[in-house]
Write an enzyme that holds these catalytic residues in place. Structure first.
Site, PDB file in Angstrom:
ATOM      1  N   GLN A   1       3.848 101.623  32.247  1.00 41.17           N
ATOM      2  CA  GLN A   1       3.105 101.863  32.454  1.00 41.17           C
ATOM      3  C   GLN A   1       2.111 100.908  30.866  1.00 41.17           C
ATOM      4  O   GLN A   1       2.270 101.238  30.179  1.00 41.17           O
ATOM      5  CB  GLN A   1       2.333 103.198  32.131  1.00 41.17           C
ATOM      6  N   GLY A   2       0.351  99.763  31.769  1.00 37.65           N
ATOM      7  CA  GLY A   2      -0.090  99.332  30.541  1.00 37.65           C
ATOM      8  C   GLY A   2      -1.098  99.697  31.036  1.00 37.65           C
ATOM      9  O   GLY A   2      -2.216  99.466  31.278  1.00 37.65           O
ATOM     10  N   TYR A   3      -1.609 100.720  30.265  1.00 35.98           N
ATOM     11  CA  TYR A   3      -2.759 101.799  30.036  1.00 35.98           C
ATOM     12  C   TYR A   3      -3.627 101.427  28.007  1.00 35.98           C
ATOM     13  O   TYR A   3      -4.368 100.614  27.930  1.00 35.98           O
ATOM     14  CB  TYR A   3      -3.028 103.194  29.817  1.00 35.98           C
TER      15      TYR A   3
ATOM     16  N   GLU B   1       0.117 112.431  37.707  1.00 30.06           N
ATOM     17  CA  GLU B   1       1.961 112.908  36.128  1.00 30.06           C
ATOM     18  C   GLU B   1       0.887 113.490  35.637  1.00 30.06           C
ATOM     19  O   GLU B   1       2.250 114.492  35.108  1.00 30.06           O
ATOM     20  CB  GLU B   1       0.514 112.115  35.114  1.00 30.06           C
TER      21      GLU B   1
ATOM     22  N   ASN C   1      -5.337 115.595  21.104  1.00 34.58           N
ATOM     23  CA  ASN C   1      -5.902 116.954  21.409  1.00 34.58           C
ATOM     24  C   ASN C   1      -7.089 117.255  21.726  1.00 34.58           C
ATOM     25  O   ASN C   1      -7.973 118.042  22.195  1.00 34.58           O
ATOM     26  CB  ASN C   1      -5.447 118.316  20.412  1.00 34.58           C
TER      27      ASN C   1
END
Length: 385
Positions: free
Chosen positions: A122-124, A240, A361
């Protein structure tokens, strides 16, 4: 024969021989263990038809029901099945392609995921974007039938073991935030991509920095249209929080089982405060399971339900607390390292990152308040100038 009985028989016959050494391995904090063997296991799993069980039959799936899929994951974990090297492709990339990809993209990419022969990452995240994904700076431009990509991604899990990466990039000059983004599919093995592992306190290095210097991918390797990258990226994150959480929870159950076994063996199960925390961990895991079933009973188009919004902060906090419980169950010996970190020591060290990666969070609380509860948005500065 039920799916549970079918998988039980297969695991008894196949999780043997050379694969015995990766039983119980490859979970959180241990994802870089035995990469070649786990890749071989992924292909063996695919050859047996166990990948993509919930996909439509026309793409090789079995249209498996939700409860059958739950039983499948429970049985896999009961045997100590190794962490899946192809889970990002199966649980994130494939649902996104099925929901938003073209027919040509489905025919090109789904077989490699289903056969376990093409692994994805994943390239975020980017080093200067903080926890706000919309602050990304990686750029993509169309040149002679190819997207040309320049920029950097970070915290890219298992990039060094993967074949393809999905990349969120900015394709329209002058745009900010969620505008002007594209969602691209990029092959990693090319001259314009440099992958550098990040070594962690646990001694593992499953995370990476990924540098793009005029890296290329074909013009057709875009999911959605130019400017729809944010929509596609959020849909993928919705997936996800869906079926992919089931496998994760089974790993958590195995970790809790190890803690209980250790507490019984070293006598610390007689400590009332530890018994209470173990009971709370058990209850929390049950809550996680029921919330996952609520999420999976909803629309499966990648949209995030209100149940989905609370998922990440709940499991991340629970897992961080589980790591602390593991150390307290070991006792003073938790500070001693023999030849290598024990599984429970790895659990503690890795779980410190749970409440930070994939949205801290604090970010999760903002998402819950703004998107799920409809409260006023938090004031944000201009970080794109």
């Amino acid at each position: 024969m039920s799916i549970r009985e079918e998988l039980n028989q297969w695991m008894l016959e196949n999780l043997t021989g050379e694969f015995e050494q990766i039983r119980w391995r490859g979970g959180p904090g241990d994802e870089d263990s035995s990469p070649e063997l786990r890749r071989a296991w992924e292909q063996k799993f695919g050859e047996a038809g166990w990948i993509g069980l919930q996909w439509p039959k026309e793409y090789g799936g079995r249209d498996l029901s939700l409860m059958d899929f739950v039983e499948f994951n429970e049985e896999y974990a009961r045997h100590g099945g190794p962490g899946r090297a192809g889970h990002i492709g199966e649980t994130l990339m494939a649902p996104t392609i099925l929901a938003y990809g073209t027919q040509a993209q489905k025919e090109r990419f789904l077989p490699g995921i289903k056969n376990g022969t093409e692994l994805w990452c994943q390239g975020y995240s980017e080093p200067n974007a903080g926890s706000d994904l919309s602050n990304i700076k990686t750029k993509a431009r169309l040149v002679d039938g190819h997207w040309v990509i320049d920029g950097q991604k970070i915290w890219t899990s298992l990039a060094h073991e993967s074949d393809w990466i999905f990349v969120l990039a900015r394709a329209e000059e002058g745009t900010k935030g969620r505008d002007g983004l594209v969602f691209l599919l990029v092959e990693l093995d090319q001259p314009g991509i440099d992958i550098r592992p990040i070594h962690q306190i646990s001694g593992t290095a499953e995370f990476n920095e990924v540098y793009f210097t005029e890296a290329k991918t074909e013009a057709d390797n875009i999911i959605g249209e130019v400017g729809e990258g944010w929509k596609i990226a959020m849909a993928l994150l919705g997936f996800e929080r869906g079926a992919s959480t089931l496998g994760q929870q089974m790993m958590f159950q195995n970790e809790l089982n190890l803690i209980i076994k250790t507490a019984n063996e070293n006598g610390r199960a007689n400590d009332p405060s530890l018994r209470r925390r173990i009971a709370e961990a058990h209850a929390g895991l049950k809550v996680m399971r029921f919330n996952a079933l609520r999420m999976l009973n909803g629309t499966q188009d990648g949209s995030t339900s209100k149940e989905g919004y609370i998922s990440k902060i709940f499991w991340a906090t629970w897992h961080r607390d589980l790591g602390e419980l593991a150390m307290d169950v070991i006792g003073a010996d938790a500070e001693i390292i023999e030849d290598e970190l024990s599984p429970m020591q790895k659990l503690f060290l890795f779980s410190r990152a749970d409440t930070i990666y994939a949205g801290t969070n604090q970010i999760q609380r903002n998402i819950i308040s703004e998107r799920a509860l409809g409260m006023p948005k938090e004031p944000r500065g201009n970080t794109n100038g």
